[in-house]
Design an enzyme around this catalytic site. Structure first.
Site, PDB file in Angstrom:
ATOM      1  N   THR A   1       0.563  -1.173  -0.209  1.00 13.29           N
ATOM      2  CA  THR A   1       0.078   0.263  -0.182  1.00 13.29           C
ATOM      3  C   THR A   1       0.946   1.639   0.128  1.00 13.29           C
ATOM      4  O   THR A   1       0.217   2.741   0.289  1.00 13.29           O
ATOM      5  CB  THR A   1      -0.947   0.110   1.318  1.00 13.29           C
ATOM      6  OG1 THR A   1      -0.088   0.153   2.085  1.00 13.29           O
ATOM      7  CG2 THR A   1      -2.614  -1.167   1.283  1.00 13.29           C
TER       8      THR A   1
ATOM      9  N   ASP B   1      -5.439   5.493   7.071  1.00 17.91           N
ATOM     10  CA  ASP B   1      -5.875   4.917   5.910  1.00 17.91           C
ATOM     11  C   ASP B   1      -6.672   3.582   5.280  1.00 17.91           C
ATOM     12  O   ASP B   1      -6.911   3.276   4.439  1.00 17.91           O
ATOM     13  CB  ASP B   1      -5.845   5.783   5.080  1.00 17.91           C
ATOM     14  CG  ASP B   1      -6.041   7.466   5.267  1.00 17.91           C
ATOM     15  OD1 ASP B   1      -7.015   7.293   6.658  1.00 17.91           O
ATOM     16  OD2 ASP B   1      -6.469   8.316   4.867  1.00 17.91           O
ATOM     17  N   SER B   2      -5.528   3.003   5.571  1.00 14.92           N
ATOM     18  CA  SER B   2      -4.960   2.196   4.680  1.00 14.92           C
ATOM     19  C   SER B   2      -5.056   0.557   5.036  1.00 14.92           C
ATOM     20  O   SER B   2      -4.907  -0.655   5.002  1.00 14.92           O
ATOM     21  CB  SER B   2      -3.973   2.051   4.085  1.00 14.92           C
ATOM     22  OG  SER B   2      -2.553   1.869   4.999  1.00 14.92           O
TER      23      SER B   2
ATOM     24  N   GLU C   1      -7.539  -1.521   5.626  1.00  9.11           N
ATOM     25  CA  GLU C   1      -8.160  -2.501   5.280  1.00  9.11           C
ATOM     26  C   GLU C   1      -6.751  -3.634   4.691  1.00  9.11           C
ATOM     27  O   GLU C   1      -6.684  -4.788   4.261  1.00  9.11           O
ATOM     28  CB  GLU C   1      -9.075  -2.704   3.845  1.00  9.11           C
ATOM     29  CG  GLU C   1     -10.363  -1.835   4.763  1.00  9.11           C
ATOM     30  CD  GLU C   1     -10.754  -1.250   4.092  1.00  9.11           C
ATOM     31  OE1 GLU C   1     -12.119  -1.698   3.443  1.00  9.11           O
ATOM     32  OE2 GLU C   1     -11.015  -0.058   3.408  1.00  9.11           O
TER      33      GLU C   1
ATOM     34  N   THR D   1       0.179  -3.904   6.434  1.00 10.16           N
ATOM     35  CA  THR D   1       0.674  -5.228   7.676  1.00 10.16           C
ATOM     36  C   THR D   1       1.059  -4.941   8.678  1.00 10.16           C
ATOM     37  O   THR D   1       1.022  -3.552   8.847  1.00 10.16           O
ATOM     38  CB  THR D   1       1.096  -5.964   6.916  1.00 10.16           C
ATOM     39  OG1 THR D   1       2.111  -5.037   6.581  1.00 10.16           O
ATOM     40  CG2 THR D   1       0.728  -6.804   5.806  1.00 10.16           C
TER      41      THR D   1
ATOM     42  N   ARG E   1       6.717   3.483  10.210  1.00  5.32           N
ATOM     43  CA  ARG E   1       6.620   4.114  11.441  1.00  5.32           C
ATOM     44  C   ARG E   1       4.854   5.327  11.146  1.00  5.32           C
ATOM     45  O   ARG E   1       5.238   6.405  10.925  1.00  5.32           O
ATOM     46  CB  ARG E   1       7.752   5.854  11.665  1.00  5.32           C
ATOM     47  CG  ARG E   1       8.811   5.227  12.069  1.00  5.32           C
ATOM     48  CD  ARG E   1       9.784   6.559  12.376  1.00  5.32           C
ATOM     49  NE  ARG E   1       9.149   7.532  12.837  1.00  5.32           N
ATOM     50  CZ  ARG E   1       9.666   6.996  14.334  1.00  5.32           C
ATOM     51  NH1 ARG E   1      10.500   6.355  15.008  1.00  5.32           N
ATOM     52  NH2 ARG E   1       9.125   7.973  15.265  1.00  5.32           N
TER      53      ARG E   1
ATOM     54  N   THR F   1      15.234  -1.902   3.917  1.00  3.97           N
ATOM     55  CA  THR F   1      16.768  -1.289   3.629  1.00  3.97           C
ATOM     56  C   THR F   1      17.406  -1.868   4.768  1.00  3.97           C
ATOM     57  O   THR F   1      18.718  -1.957   4.019  1.00  3.97           O
ATOM     58  CB  THR F   1      16.997  -0.242   3.680  1.00  3.97           C
ATOM     59  OG1 THR F   1      17.149   0.383   4.793  1.00  3.97           O
ATOM     60  CG2 THR F   1      16.291   0.848   2.917  1.00  3.97           C
TER      61      THR F   1
ATOM     62  N   TYR G   1      -2.676  17.133   5.990  1.00  7.36           N
ATOM     63  CA  TYR G   1      -2.720  15.965   3.793  1.00  7.36           C
ATOM     64  C   TYR G   1      -3.602  17.117   3.033  1.00  7.36           C
ATOM     65  O   TYR G   1      -4.237  18.445   3.373  1.00  7.36           O
ATOM     66  CB  TYR G   1      -3.946  15.347   4.260  1.00  7.36           C
ATOM     67  CG  TYR G   1      -3.375  13.644   4.404  1.00  7.36           C
ATOM     68  CD1 TYR G   1      -3.170  13.095   3.361  1.00  7.36           C
ATOM     69  CD2 TYR G   1      -3.368  13.555   5.498  1.00  7.36           C
ATOM     70  CE1 TYR G   1      -2.999  11.637   3.631  1.00  7.36           C
ATOM     71  CE2 TYR G   1      -3.005  12.234   5.916  1.00  7.36           C
ATOM     72  CZ  TYR G   1      -2.558  11.321   4.674  1.00  7.36           C
ATOM     73  OH  TYR G   1      -2.086   9.779   5.363  1.00  7.36           O
TER      74      TYR G   1
END
Length: 593
Positions: free
Chosen positions: A166, A230-231, A233, A236, A244, A297, A503
């Protein structure tokens, strides 16, 4: 603790993601905006806006962007041919011998070659991806991850850990490395709850678990995590740690670094982890904070101990309407100063207020006799102007009496600032609309409108000026480039003692060539990012750096900071196995020889 009682969870992500998720954009295959017979509707049954006709929204979009609905873009065609993989037979053979699942299927590889930026989506729809992974690997436990990393060290291949893909920073986008095999390590099948301690209010999960799955499993036991980005759904636990992350309810439950107690990460040099779960210690630097924000990384995060809470007695939504954005910011500032933030409190500007209203399938809230009376009340009695009204959505969670008292105090402060209550229904709708914003982005592209969001954090004394200056900068850039039809808006989504997260949303009508419009969008967003930094904003509040913003990273953390990160990188990953190219760029991450 003993993991013998670990519970396997049915993931929302099957190995064949394209059976459930869209291959060419955001979200579920069965959920999307569609234009049929001149009407806009939302398909599926997963979201409350589904079903009804959104003709008011359609008319507003046509008027704002002067688009021709007869030129609505047809659905993209899934690819049938894929780049040939760069094979490492030794690595594949060792995976088979170890009993670790993997796939070289083209669609499996493509579904994990990208994040969710416009650049990613355009590359998928036009089949223009320059590089996709050569193999997808599904480890089933921590020990299998250790084996995979050891194999990579021995063979020199590149490992890219992914969760829900995402990312909106190009962090999950496959780096353009053509001389080494690239293996994507899909963590989503590592999603067990390993243990739970009701006494300590902690639980240990494998980090491939998706946000909604965490909440569902904890809810069954009477608990809640409360982390809702917001992500939520699709993202992970591991992805939240790697970037973060922050969620909409951080005021009550904290950001990810406040929620996580302990992290376990596999690196080419071995496993980095604490051997305790105490609430706080003073034993030198906290190396967990090397892992937070490392963006794939340094290694692969496998497990995390997290704080949990008991299920709240009540969940109450509310909405407030203010005459203008400046007043709304002052209200948020006072609420933050007095530390009265409910679980979620967000301010949306006039454009987003109108858009949210028009997305209601039942029609505009100003339709009908009763709504005419409400409009008269707002514009005449209260003196609000319809082109400047803003809204604040709130979510209260907790014990019933405390929530009632809290809500009463917050609404009294709103009244002092000239705000009026908009009701629970509008508050809930405003909160839930967050989960369909990305669907709007993809649908806009189909209607020849290019648009995206970007975020920052800023101190309170610079908040209003930053919002005004960045929007003015975008408008000026549009005029300089001959863009006539556009929309620029902002919202304040999270607040702190010293500042807030802001935003920005920027959309404009495609030029003649969509590919040129995408380049133009990226050019203007870069200019806007320069303005954000010039106005005292940060490079990111919670989206991370990735490859998209890496050119600004040195100026943000100083050259000493870059050198320190390089030193950590070279210590943990001297062979550059985790060559994602995030944060400081792939060239700067190359191992010292």
């Amino acid at each position: 603790m003993d993991n013998s009682g670990a519970r396997k969870i049915s993931s929302v992500f099957p190995k064949r993601r394209h059976d459930v998720l869209r291959w060419d954009g955001w979200g579920y295959k069965d959920s999307k905006f569609v234009l049929e017979d001149g009407c806009i509707t939302f398909q599926g049954s997963r979201y409350p806006i589904a079903g009804g006709k959104m003709n008011n929204f359609r008319d507003w979009v046509v008027d704002m962007f002067k688009i021709d609905l007869t030129k609505y873009n047809a659905a993209a065609i899934p690819p049938t041919e894929f780049p040939e993989p760069v094979k490492c037979e030794k690595f594949l053979s060792e995976l088979g011998s170890a009993g670790i699942d993997f796939s070289e299927d083209g669609m499996d590889r493509m579904m994990r070659c990208h994040g969710q930026t416009l650049t990613d989506v355009e590359s998928l729809r036009k089949h223009k991806y320059k590089r996709i992974p050569d193999v997808v690997v599904w480890p089933s436990c921590h020990d299998q991850v250790v084996k995979v990393v050891q194999m990579a060290v021995e063979t020199g291949i590149v490992l890219i850990p992914v969760g829900g893909n995402t990312s909106v920073s190009l962090a999950a986008t496959t780096p353009e490395i053509f001389d080494r095999t690239i293996a994507v390590i899909d963590m989503t099948q590592m999603n067990r709850m390993l243990w739970i301690s009701e006494e300590n209010l902690t639980a240990c999960f494998e980090v491939g678990i998706v946000g909604q799955d965490i909440e569902r499993e904890l809810n069954k036991l009477g608990f809640i995590l409360g982390h809702e980005p917001d992500s939520f759904e699709f993202s992970t636990l591991g992805g939240w740690i790697a970037t973060r992350a922050s969620g909409m309810k951080k005021n009550l439950y904290g950001n990810i670094e406040d929620i996580v107690v302990r992290v376990r990460m596999v690196t080419p040099k071995g496993v980095l982890e604490k051997n305790f779960t105490a609430p706080r210690v003073s034993i030198g630097p906290d190396f967990d904070h090397v892992i937070f924000g490392s963006e794939g990384t340094l290694g692969i995060v496998t497990e995390a101990v997290i704080k949990i809470r008991r299920m709240p007695d009540v969940r109450r939504y509310e909405s407030l309407v203010f005459p203008d954005f400046s007043t709304g910011v002052r209200f948020l500032r006072e609420i933050a100063e007095k530390r009265l933030q409910p679980a979620s409190i967000r301010l949306i500007d006039n454009i987003q207020f109108k858009c949210g209203v028009l997305l209601d399938p039942a029609g505009s809230i100003f339709d009908g006799f009763y709504e005419i009376i409400k409009r008269f009340y707002l514009t005449t009695i209260c003196g609000f102007q319809m082109d400047s009204i803003v809204a604040v959505t709130l979510l209260f969670e907790g014990e019933s009496r405390r929530v009632a008292d809290h809500e009463k105090v917050v609404c009294s402060i709103a009244k002092k600032h000239g705000g009026i209550r908009g009701g629970e229904k509008n508050g809930k709708k405003g909160y839930m609309l967050t989960f369909v914003v990305a669907y709007v982005r993809d649908f806009a592209w189909d209607m020849n409108i290019v648009g995206e969001s970007f975020e920052t954090s800023v101190s309170w004394d610079k908040c209003e000026a930053l919002c005004e200056n960045v929007k003015a900068c975008i408008v000026r850039s549009c005029h300089e480039r001959g863009i006539q039809y556009y929309a620029v808006s902002s919202r304040v989504t999270q607040s702190y003692d010293a500042g807030a997260c802001v935003y920005f949303y920027f959309l404009f009508k495609h030029l003649d060539v969509p590919e040129d419009s995408l380049k133009l969008y990226m050019e203007i967003e870069d200019i806007a990012r320069d303005e954000v930094l010039a106005c005292g904003g940060t490079l990111s509040h919670h989206h991370g750096v990735g490859k998209l913003r890496s050119k600004w990273y040195p100026a943000s953390v100083s050259q000493v900071g870059v050198d320190l990160f390089k030193a950590v990188k070279n210590e943990l990953d001297p062979g550059n196995i985790f060559a994602a190219g995030n944060l400081i760029g792939r060239d700067q991450q190359k191992a010292k020889l």
